[in-house]
Scaffold this active site. Structure first.
Site, mmCIF file in Angstrom:
data_model
loop_
_atom_site.group_PDB
_atom_site.id
_atom_site.type_symbol
_atom_site.label_atom_id
_atom_site.label_comp_id
_atom_site.label_asym_id
_atom_site.label_seq_id
_atom_site.Cartn_x
_atom_site.Cartn_y
_atom_site.Cartn_z
ATOM 1 N N ARG A 72 -35.667 12.452 -3.990
ATOM 2 C CA ARG A 72 -35.853 12.440 -2.534
ATOM 3 C C ARG A 72 -37.350 12.387 -2.170
ATOM 4 O O ARG A 72 -37.853 11.371 -1.723
ATOM 5 C CB ARG A 72 -35.173 13.681 -1.912
ATOM 6 C CG ARG A 72 -34.970 13.582 -0.406
ATOM 7 C CD ARG A 72 -36.149 13.974 0.455
ATOM 8 N NE ARG A 72 -36.609 15.342 0.182
ATOM 9 C CZ ARG A 72 -37.780 15.804 0.594
ATOM 10 N NH1 ARG A 72 -38.612 15.037 1.297
ATOM 11 N NH2 ARG A 72 -38.148 17.035 0.304
ATOM 12 N N ASP A 73 -38.078 13.451 -2.437
ATOM 13 C CA ASP A 73 -39.495 13.517 -2.083
ATOM 14 C C ASP A 73 -40.288 12.439 -2.837
ATOM 15 O O ASP A 73 -41.245 11.857 -2.304
ATOM 16 C CB ASP A 73 -40.024 14.916 -2.441
ATOM 17 C CG ASP A 73 -41.378 15.231 -1.810
ATOM 18 O OD1 ASP A 73 -41.871 14.427 -1.001
ATOM 19 O OD2 ASP A 73 -41.946 16.285 -2.138
ATOM 20 N N HIS A 101 -48.464 20.559 -4.857
ATOM 21 C CA HIS A 101 -48.896 19.193 -5.152
ATOM 22 C C HIS A 101 -50.142 19.254 -6.018
ATOM 23 O O HIS A 101 -50.930 20.200 -5.939
ATOM 24 C CB HIS A 101 -49.178 18.435 -3.849
ATOM 25 C CG HIS A 101 -47.934 17.916 -3.198
ATOM 26 N ND1 HIS A 101 -47.837 16.671 -2.647
ATOM 27 C CD2 HIS A 101 -46.715 18.496 -3.038
ATOM 28 C CE1 HIS A 101 -46.617 16.499 -2.144
ATOM 29 N NE2 HIS A 101 -45.927 17.587 -2.372
ATOM 30 N N CYS A 115 -46.834 12.421 0.153
ATOM 31 C CA CYS A 115 -46.408 12.463 1.553
ATOM 32 C C CYS A 115 -47.164 11.404 2.326
ATOM 33 O O CYS A 115 -48.387 11.462 2.422
ATOM 34 C CB CYS A 115 -46.676 13.833 2.157
ATOM 35 S SG CYS A 115 -46.337 13.866 3.930
#
Lengths: 314, 314
Positions: free
Chosen positions: A27-28, A222, A253
């Site tokens: 997903r991410d 991250h 992101c």
């Protein structure tokens, strides 16, 4: 698999016996890929992650396709993987409509995505912080009424590209609000990768003091500045047992500058295995999965462990 | 420099107030470059590292040019940087002849390079472990007689590409021997990057129990599996205050497979600054230096911090 007997398992004091890895690569990771990955490849990715021993695999997001076109196939993907035994497949739901779609497909775990800062709430969700919490409230309530497990992501917990350092009390306020509306679990996100261990410990302690216990907290680091694993180690020492990671280090992101690189699941598993902490993951199968996915994506994995071990096999 | 006020300085308990970074980029880094860097570029690199606030900069190696052609200009380089005020410039000396050359140029700090394993002693030095220690003994004794500070590198402290896991008692034996022949300081090297925090703590404790105190120990981690910074954090918690790192993450070891990637000084400084630990280093100047050197070398820095911050400046 161990590599020539390595890493050697040498436990350290005051660490959990077992860690649950919340795998976010599908997903991410994939939502930040430039190219759209075919649905069948995504399904095969999730299946291989499950075969490698991961038991919580965030599968997709029921966000509007306009915002995340990479995951526009959520309706097609979810049924392809829903039958995996012993595997939780949480999905992201941004609003009521997303929850409808997730429920229609039989999802049993959902996640909402909040921000600790006004700037990111505005940039990512186009709402004020309080407006976004107000949107989540009925979504979370209904999910709970349906018996679902609800995770709340809190992004920008340590720094924000617009606001700089994020005050701990601001993060605590958002976490408390998400708990109050019913979230079972919170994931503390260092979306731009700036956290260091003391900052992590300060936030965890502040949350504990304000009534949010460690056992409902996960950490989501991250690796933008290479700090993710050191921060994870500090969080484990505090008692955290849920760690988010992305197979092969996929993702980032798109709305936050410099937000490259989730913590790679392989680098995490190497450390946990070295510490003698049980994860249930077979490192060799996981590396093979990420090497396979890197080939599908046409670029090398950013995970150091994947690179080192794939190189070895050549 | 801080970047938009980041990292935020949040101290953690039981950590040293100050850490001395032993910068190895100009020696350990450049000796592993395929192309030979011009002497004047090396000198400028060392000067810029000093201007960034590093006070221990390993300058070069007086090894035979046949073995390390990249550092064949040691005689030309050393005088170009020897006058840097307030900066220690240790040099590697493999044997008596190397020490002669270092002494002739006025070096005040030298280092010898030992191995914790027979296999690496054989591969790197073409001697048994005891033979190599016997070679070092008169070198170290003479260096001490001349009033020099002597560092002993111990490579393969955690794993060896031929032997797999390295027993702690074997590393302790080599460390004890190097202390007995007069080394002032030891650098514990994870040459192939396989260590994890529990293993690091076990070795440090075993050394303490066998009479090697923490204040003579430095740690030297490689980031092959992404573990270097987490291991460093564990070592700091044990009380270690000397950490080896390589500006921009330059280097590795040509004799050990998968031994890519020293811990990048920038990633280390980010963490230390975030923990409020004094290093004397200006992160912005250091990143600029590594970005400049990456241009000279014609490839991007492997340091995540350098990549993130150089990208930001564009």
């Amino acid at each position: 698999m161990t590599v020539e007997g390595l890493p050697m398992a040498v436990p350290a004091a005051n660490l959990p016996a077992r860690v649950r890895i919340h795998e976010v690569g599908a997903r991410d990771g994939l939502q930040n890929e430039k190219s759209t990955v075919p649905t069948e490849v995504k399904a095969e990715f999730v299946r291989r992650l499950a075969q490698a021993g991961l038991t919580t695999i965030e599968a997709t997001s029921f966000v509007h396709p306009k915002w995340v076109p990479q995951l526009a196939d959520a309706e097609q993907l979810f049924p392809l993987v829903a039958g995996l035994e012993g595997v939780h497949l949480p999905v992201l739901v941004p609003n009521d409509r997303g929850l409808d779609r997730a429920l229609a497909l039989g999802a049993r775990r959902v996640a909402v995505f909040a921000s600790a800062t006004e700037s990111f709430a505005k940039a990512n969700l186009n709402r004020t912080l309080d407006e976004s919490l107000a949107v989540f409230e009925p979504v979370v309530r209904r999910a709970k009424d349906e018996g679902l497990h609800v995770r709340g992501y809190v992004s920008m917990c340590f720094g924000d590209p617009w606001e700089g350092p994020v005050p701990v009390h601001q993060v605590v306020r958002v976490c408390r609000a998400l708990r109050d509306i019913g979230c079972d679990e919170l994931s503390l996100g260092d979306t731009i990768g700036v956290a260091t261990p003391g900052h992590v410990l300060e936030l965890l302690s502040a949350l504990n003091e304000e009534g949010v216990p460690t056992n409902v907290l996960g950490v989501h680091f991250h690796d933008t500045y290479g700090q993710a694993l050191a921060n994870t180690y500090a969080a484990l020492q505090h008692g955290v047992t849920t760690v988010d990671a992305s197979a092969g280090g996929l993702g980032g992101c798109p709305y936050a500058k410099s937000a490259t690189g989730n913590l790679a699941t392989e680098d995490l598993v190497w450390m946990l295995q070295g510490l003698g902490i049980d994860t249930g993951v077979d490192l060799g199968r996981l590396v093979a999965t990420s090497a396979w996915m890197a080939e599908r994506l046409g670029r090398p994995s950013p995970s150091r462990t994947v690179r080192a071990l794939s190189h070895k096999e050549q």
